[in-house]
Each structure stands twice: as structure tokens, then as C-alpha cells.
Design an enzyme around this catalytic site. Structure first.
Site, mmCIF file in Angstrom:
data_model
loop_
_atom_site.group_PDB
_atom_site.id
_atom_site.type_symbol
_atom_site.label_atom_id
_atom_site.label_comp_id
_atom_site.label_asym_id
_atom_site.label_seq_id
_atom_site.Cartn_x
_atom_site.Cartn_y
_atom_site.Cartn_z
ATOM 1 N N THR A 38 0.923 -1.472 0.153
ATOM 2 C CA THR A 38 0.271 -0.428 0.237
ATOM 3 C C THR A 38 0.499 1.262 0.360
ATOM 4 O O THR A 38 0.061 2.476 0.231
ATOM 5 C CB THR A 38 -0.630 0.172 1.172
ATOM 6 N N ASP A 59 9.102 -8.341 2.437
ATOM 7 C CA ASP A 59 7.792 -8.749 2.821
ATOM 8 C C ASP A 59 7.785 -9.361 4.738
ATOM 9 O O ASP A 59 8.516 -10.350 4.761
ATOM 10 C CB ASP A 59 6.718 -9.636 2.511
ATOM 11 N N LEU A 76 5.878 -1.136 11.481
ATOM 12 C CA LEU A 76 4.264 0.120 10.900
ATOM 13 C C LEU A 76 4.046 -0.551 10.120
ATOM 14 O O LEU A 76 2.768 -0.124 9.644
ATOM 15 C CB LEU A 76 4.947 1.354 10.749
ATOM 16 N N LYS A 108 15.072 -9.110 19.667
ATOM 17 C CA LYS A 108 15.520 -9.967 20.858
ATOM 18 C C LYS A 108 17.382 -9.735 19.953
ATOM 19 O O LYS A 108 18.110 -10.155 21.171
ATOM 20 C CB LYS A 108 14.460 -11.409 20.845
ATOM 21 N N TYR A 148 -7.592 -6.839 10.247
ATOM 22 C CA TYR A 148 -7.134 -5.396 11.281
ATOM 23 C C TYR A 148 -7.523 -5.836 12.507
ATOM 24 O O TYR A 148 -6.032 -5.477 13.337
ATOM 25 C CB TYR A 148 -7.638 -4.070 10.330
ATOM 26 N N TYR A 162 6.853 -11.129 24.263
ATOM 27 C CA TYR A 162 8.334 -10.556 24.186
ATOM 28 C C TYR A 162 9.095 -9.755 25.521
ATOM 29 O O TYR A 162 10.519 -10.001 25.709
ATOM 30 C CB TYR A 162 8.514 -10.498 22.536
ATOM 31 N N ARG A 189 -9.636 6.851 3.041
ATOM 32 C CA ARG A 189 -10.045 7.307 4.458
ATOM 33 C C ARG A 189 -10.806 8.558 3.982
ATOM 34 O O ARG A 189 -10.895 9.320 3.040
ATOM 35 C CB ARG A 189 -8.570 7.735 5.149
#
Ligand code: NAD
Ligand code: UDP
Length: 314
Positions: A38, A59, A76, A108, A148, A162, A189
Site C-alpha cells: 500500500t 515482506d 508500522l 531480541k 485488522y 516478548y 479514508r
């Protein structure tokens, strides 16, 4: 400040690219990770000659091997607009679930600080108003927004795990509706739709009666907030809301945009999408107390800047 080596996933997207600009300005070194699902390389094209910025087409749902040291990871990567995540539901779910775990494993391994970009959508259609971080939400786990909302909730869980089990230095931010330059015109949006409809004098599409509310944060304010949260030692292992607590009904935003742009567009009413939250406003007391951050840019000022951007990129 010591120069930080930062990895920004989703760095070719709307918020990510502004964050990358900000980090470069602060003297950080930045590796942008993005699969461009996107986002667009044009959002970071102005940085291509900067030695301290590099781009990796990748990816996040696939494991990532990186030789070099990394101090900070900002995760993000995820489609974010309702139209985008409904076009790519499985990719969205994976980016926030598997992708978050992949980035946490990397954090980590590198002993890096990790920030997860979660969302106000984890509150669903909230029964508590305004929303505080202590509220657990009201989410439809099998609805059309679930790819989502639920994957962000899973991502939060994994981030917290974690922190607790593997001692990773984490932060979770719940971002409320953010807008500004570089939002794709067609991302669906509300702010990008209304401005672009008004620009061409097309009908401004208000869903439902427009009584639903949102609180809109200008992207520069948000990026400053991300920086402040990442730098705040006291927020290790914490979750904070980041957004602008000024709340508007959608119909009032339509009227405001029409008036500011002196557009002859009609305001038309369309069907309200399924599971569209009826109200939303962040309680930002926690982040304000911890860092002193609060948004500075009003909706009018932010809209003026965003309108200018779209006018220039016609
Ligand atoms: P955006 O779509 O402009 O940016 C997302 C970026 O992530 C894009 O560049 C996209 O190509 C990349 N991406 C998606 N899946 C990927 C994957 N599997 N691997 C690598 N890259 C991938 O959206 P945005 O508004 O900039 O959102 C950025 C983040 O902020 C998202 O995590 C989103 O959920 C969160 N957020 C945004 C808002 C908002 O109002 N803009 C509100 C809440 C949360
Ligand atoms: N909305 C609208 N017209 C549009 C696009 C969105 O009335 O053309 C409404 C939508 O129904 C929602 C609000 O504006 O109530 C915010 O929508 P957006 O997709 O920007 O964000 P989100 O629903 O994720 O908060």
C-alpha cells in the site's frame, strides 16, 4: 544524542515515510523495510541520495536476516485504511501477527528497542468514552474489520509477551485517526476522500448520518509523539494512546472541508459500513504525564496543509 540505527517497517507508507524523514533529521541511520503493498517508493524518493537511509524490499511476514547492528525497530508495516485491509485481509492479518513476531525475534536477537504501531481499532465500537489504555474494547472477532482489529490485538499480545518473557524493551502505541500529506488519494479514508471530492466538486460522501465521531491527529504531531514515546525510559513495556483529543462528527468534517475549499460539491449520504465505530476519542493523559507530549496542530491548520498538498499533486 548518540546516532541510532533504526529499522522502520512500513517506511514507504504514509506515516512511516514521515517518521523516516524525522529520524534522518535527528541524525539517525534508517533502514526502510517495505513490500510496497500500500506504500510507494515515491514517498521516500527524496532520500535516495542520503547515505544514512537505505531501502529493503521485503515482506515482514517472512523472516528477516540482517547482518548489522540495530538499536531501534519501529514496526508500522500493515495496510491501514478500511479499503486497503479489506482488499488484503489475509496479508493484513499476517503482517500484524506473523510480521510482529518476526520483528520481535529480530529485536531480541539485536537487543534492540521495539515499537509496535497498534491502533484505536483495538477498542472496536467502544463502550467507554473517551478511550483509556485500560479499556479492553468491544471488537467483533469475525466481522469484516477483524483482519485488522484482531491482528493488531494479537500483535499487542505478542509484543507484551516478548517484553515479559524475553525481556525485550518494547512500547505499544495505539494510533488514532491520523492524516496529512502522502495519504493516497484513493485510500478511502475520510479526510483524503472529502478533500479530493471537494477538489473536483464531486459529491462529498458521508456514510450513515455522519453522526459518528473521530478525533484527527496531524501526522507531524504523531511523529513527534512516536519519537517521545520511543525515547521515554518509563514507557518500556507500556501501551499508550497517541492521537488528538479534539473530537468531530463526520458530517461536521464534511461541512468544514467544503467551506474551507469553497467547493460547490453536494454532501450526499451513503450506507454506513458494517461495524463502523460510532464514537472515538483518545484519553492521552498517560502519554502526557510520561513525556509531556500533546498535539499542537488544530484540525483547521492540518486540513489547510493537507489541502495544499493535494492541490499541488493534482
Ligand atoms: P500505509 O498503508 O500508508 O502504510 C503502511 C506501509 O506498510 C505501506 O508502505 C505498505 O506497503 C507497508 N506494508 C504493509 N504490509 C507489509 C508487509 N507485510 N511487509 C512490509 N511492508 C508492508 O498506512 P499508514 O496510515 O501509514 O499506517 C502505518 C501504520 O500505522 C500501520 O501499522 C497502521 O495500522 C497504523 N495506524 C495508522 C492509522 C492512521 O490513521 N493512519 C491509525 C491507526 C494505526
Ligand atoms: N467516512 C465517511 N465518508 C467517507 C469515508 C469515511 O463518512 O468517504 C466515515 C467512516 O464511515 C468513518 C469515518 O468517516 O465513520 C472515518 O473513516 P476512515 O475510513 O477514515 O477511518 P476509520 O473508520 O478507520 O476510523
Amino acid at each position: 544524542m548518540e546516532q541510532q540505527a533504526c529499522l522502520v517497517t512500513g517506511g514507504a507508507g504514509f506515516i512511516g515515510s514521515h517518521l523516516v524523514d524525522f529520524l534522518i533529521q535527528k541524525g539517525c541511520e534508517v533502514i526502510v523495510i517495505d513490500n510496497l503493498i500500500t506504500g510507494s517508493e515515491s514517498n521516500i524518493a527524496h532520500l535516495k541520495d542520503y547515505e544514512q537511509c537505505s531501502f529493503l524490499l521485503h515482506d515482514v511476514s517472512d523472516p528477516l536476516d540482517i547482518e548489522r547492528s540495530i538499536d531501534w525497530i519501529f514496526h508500522l508495516a500493515s495496510p491501514a485504511s478500511v479499503i486497503d485491509y479489506q482488499q488484503y485481509p489475509e496479508e493484513t492479518a499476517l503482517a500484524n501477527a506473523v510480521g510482529t513476531r518476526n520483528m520481535l525475534m529480530l529485536a531480541k536477537e539485536k537487543n534492540a528497542r521495539f515499537l509496535f504501531a497498534s491502533t484505536s481499532e483495538v477498542y472496536g465500537d467502544p463502550k467507554e468514552h473517551p478511550q483509556k489504555e485500560t479499556y479492553w474494547g468491544n471488537v467483533n472477532p469475525i466481522g469484516i474489520r477483524a483482519c485488522y482489529d484482531e491482528s493488531k490485538r494479537y500483535g499487542e499480545m505478542m509484543t507484551q509477551l516478548y517484553h515479559r518473557i524475553h525481556s525485550v524493551d518494547t512500547r505499544i502505541i495505539r494510533i488514532f485517526n491520523t492524516y496529512g500529506p502522502r495519504m493516497r488519494k484513493t485510500d478511502g479514508r475520510v479526510i483524503s476522500n472529502f478533500i479530493n471530492q471537494a477538489l473536483y466538486n464531486y459529491p462529498i460522501t458521508v456514510y450513515g448520518k455522519g453522526a459518528q465521531t473521530r478525533s484527527f491527529c496531524y501526522v507531524d504531531d504523531l511523529v513527534q509523539g512516536i519519537w517521545d514515546v520511543m525515547n521515554c525510559e518509563a514507557l518500556s513495556g507500556e501501551v499508550v494512546n497517541l492521537g488528538n483529543p479534539e473530537e468531530y462528527a463526520v458530517i461536521d468534517v464534511a461541512r468544514k472541508v467544503k467551506e474551507m475549499m469553497q467547493s460547490s460539491s453536494d454532501i450526499v449520504y451513503k450506507e454506513l459500513p458494517q461495524d463502523d465505530p460510532t464514537i472515538r476519542r483518545p484519553d492521552i493523559t498517560k502519554v502526557l504525564n510520561a513525556t509531556g507530549w500533546r498535539p499542537k496542530i488544530s484540525l483547521d491548520e492540518g486540513l489547510r496543509k493537507t489541502i495544499e498538498y493535494y492541490r499541488e499533486t493534482v
